[in-house]
Structure formats: C-alpha cells, structure tokens
Write a protein that holds these residues in place. Structure first.
Motif, short mmCIF file in Angstrom:
data_model
loop_
_atom_site.label_atom_id
_atom_site.label_comp_id
_atom_site.label_asym_id
_atom_site.label_seq_id
_atom_site.Cartn_x
_atom_site.Cartn_y
_atom_site.Cartn_z
N GLU A 65 34.84 30.64 50.56
CA GLU A 65 35.81 29.94 51.39
C GLU A 65 35.78 28.43 51.14
O GLU A 65 36.82 27.78 51.19
CB GLU A 65 35.56 30.22 52.88
CG GLU A 65 35.69 31.69 53.25
CD GLU A 65 37.11 32.22 53.16
OE1 GLU A 65 38.07 31.42 53.15
OE2 GLU A 65 37.27 33.46 53.07
N ARG A 66 34.58 27.87 50.92
CA ARG A 66 34.44 26.43 50.71
C ARG A 66 33.13 26.19 49.97
O ARG A 66 32.15 26.87 50.21
CB ARG A 66 34.42 25.73 52.06
CG ARG A 66 34.15 24.25 52.06
CD ARG A 66 35.38 23.42 51.78
NE ARG A 66 36.43 23.63 52.74
CZ ARG A 66 36.97 22.69 53.47
NH1 ARG A 66 36.56 21.44 53.37
NH2 ARG A 66 37.94 22.96 54.30
N THR A 67 33.13 25.19 49.09
CA THR A 67 31.89 24.80 48.41
C THR A 67 31.48 23.41 48.89
O THR A 67 32.33 22.59 49.24
CB THR A 67 32.05 24.79 46.88
OG1 THR A 67 33.07 23.87 46.53
CG2 THR A 67 32.39 26.18 46.35
N TYR A 68 30.16 23.19 48.89
CA TYR A 68 29.60 21.93 49.36
C TYR A 68 28.70 21.38 48.28
O TYR A 68 27.63 21.93 48.02
CB TYR A 68 28.83 22.16 50.67
CG TYR A 68 29.67 22.84 51.72
CD1 TYR A 68 30.43 22.09 52.60
CD2 TYR A 68 29.72 24.22 51.80
CE1 TYR A 68 31.23 22.71 53.56
CE2 TYR A 68 30.50 24.85 52.75
CZ TYR A 68 31.25 24.09 53.63
OH TYR A 68 32.04 24.72 54.56
N PRO A 69 29.12 20.29 47.65
CA PRO A 69 28.31 19.70 46.58
C PRO A 69 27.16 18.87 47.16
O PRO A 69 27.15 18.61 48.37
CB PRO A 69 29.31 18.80 45.85
CG PRO A 69 30.30 18.41 46.92
CD PRO A 69 30.39 19.60 47.84
N PRO A 70 26.24 18.47 46.30
CA PRO A 70 25.17 17.59 46.78
C PRO A 70 25.73 16.24 47.22
O PRO A 70 26.91 15.94 47.01
CB PRO A 70 24.24 17.43 45.58
CG PRO A 70 24.99 17.94 44.42
CD PRO A 70 26.14 18.75 44.90
N GLU A 71 24.86 15.47 47.81
CA GLU A 71 25.25 14.14 48.28
C GLU A 71 25.87 13.34 47.14
O GLU A 71 25.38 13.35 46.02
CB GLU A 71 23.99 13.44 48.79
CG GLU A 71 24.24 12.15 49.49
CD GLU A 71 23.00 11.67 50.19
OE1 GLU A 71 23.01 11.65 51.41
OE2 GLU A 71 22.02 11.34 49.49
N ALA A 72 26.94 12.64 47.45
CA ALA A 72 27.61 11.82 46.43
C ALA A 72 26.69 10.70 45.96
O ALA A 72 25.96 10.13 46.74
CB ALA A 72 28.89 11.23 47.00
N GLU A 73 26.75 10.44 44.68
CA GLU A 73 25.92 9.39 44.07
C GLU A 73 26.38 8.03 44.54
O GLU A 73 27.52 7.74 44.68
CB GLU A 73 26.00 9.46 42.54
CG GLU A 73 25.56 10.80 42.00
CD GLU A 73 24.07 10.91 41.81
OE1 GLU A 73 23.45 9.91 41.41
OE2 GLU A 73 23.52 11.97 42.07
#
Length: 179
Positions: free
Chosen positions: A171-179
């Motif tokens: 349903e949704r993906t969550y990437p790591p913290e933005a650089e």
C-alpha cells in the motif's frame, strides 16, 4: 475495514534461495515467493480513518539503511507445528526499527503486540503434518543461510481476511531518513 501489517521485502535472489527449501513435506502449503516478507508489526483489521493515522505515524519513523541475513529454519506450534519458517539473524537496527513501529502504533491507539518479535520468513503453513516430518526437515536444513542484503525501506501491506492472507498488496513504502 482493511487488514494491514508492516514488513520488509525479500530481494529476488534471496527469495530464489528460500524457494529451493520448499520441498520435502507432503501436504505443506508452501508460500508463494512473491509473498515472502519479514513482518515487523501486524496491525490487523482497522477502519479506513485509522489506516490513514497508521500511515501518518509510519511516515514519521526514521532509520538508516542496514543489512540483514536469513539463516536457519524452524517452526511455530511446538507439538502441533502450524508454520515453517526461515529465521533472520538478530540485529540492533532491525530490532530498533520494529520497536519504533510498535511505539508508533501505540500512539495511534492500537493495542500493544503481545507476541515477542521473532523475525522470520514464513515458508509454509502446516495443517495435519506430523511433528517428526517437520523436525526432519529442520534437521536437514538447519545450516541454511543467505548472503546479507540491504534493507532500504519498509512497506505497509494489506492482506485478505483469510488464513494465510496472501496475495499481499503493498500500500505504501517508507524509505530511510532523507540525507
């Protein structure tokens, strides 16, 4: 109502290795390789408005990419095995990510998860399979291991409200913290 859970995806190469394990137990319901995953938090059946709250809470979780590896096999159910799995080597980043999700779900108002976090990839559902057959499989495959792979996101999946639940829909993906 929608049935949700968060999980890590299994890369194709690792899924291929897991698929080669899927034999040797007559009557096992082997999981489709496209449905392999490592559950982080089972959320359950929630109304759409709660699903939106879940999504917002998950967006707030920060983490750095990390590596994990799949190793060993086992079962859930003890004297009446009901699932066969490949284990995931414990790691601090994995445990931390799971704990952050648990905290986020409590903030949304969901009940705490009562089971201990045991990271694994389900290989098969077992019904009516005799324990000695399962234990022979485990003994024959207990040295199973895969190369490490990078976790660069986690996914919110929906599932059917049935035993086994698949096929699972991202349903949704969550990437790591933005650089």
């Amino acid at each position: 109502m929608i049935r949700l859970f968060t999980a890590l995806e299994i890369p194709g190469e690792i899924a291929g290795r897991l698929t080669r394990l899927q034999r040797g137990i007559e009557g096992a319901r082997w999981i489709e390789p496209s449905d392999f995953h490592i559950t982080l938090r089972f959320i359950g059946d929630v109304p759409e408005d709660v699903a939106n709250d879940v999504d917002e809470a998950l967006q707030e979780i920060s983490f750095d990419p990390f590596e994990i590896e799949v190793e060993g096999v086992g079962e859930f159910g003890g004297k009446k095995p009901h699932a066969l799995w490949a284990g995931v080597r414990p790691s601090e980043p994995l445990t931390r990510l799971q704990a952050r999700q648990e905290s986020a779900m409590r903030r949304v108002g969901l009940k705490p998860e009562t089971r201990n976090f045991t990271p694994h990839v389900t290989l098969a559902r077992l019904k009516g399979i005799e324990p000695p057959e399962v234990y022979r499989f485990i003994e024959a495959n207990n040295l199973f291991a895969t190369p490490r792979f990078e976790v660069s996101r986690f996914v919110l999946f929906s599932a059917r409200t049935s035993t086994g639940g698949g096929p699972y829909v991202p349903e949704r993906t969550y990437p790591p913290e933005a650089e």
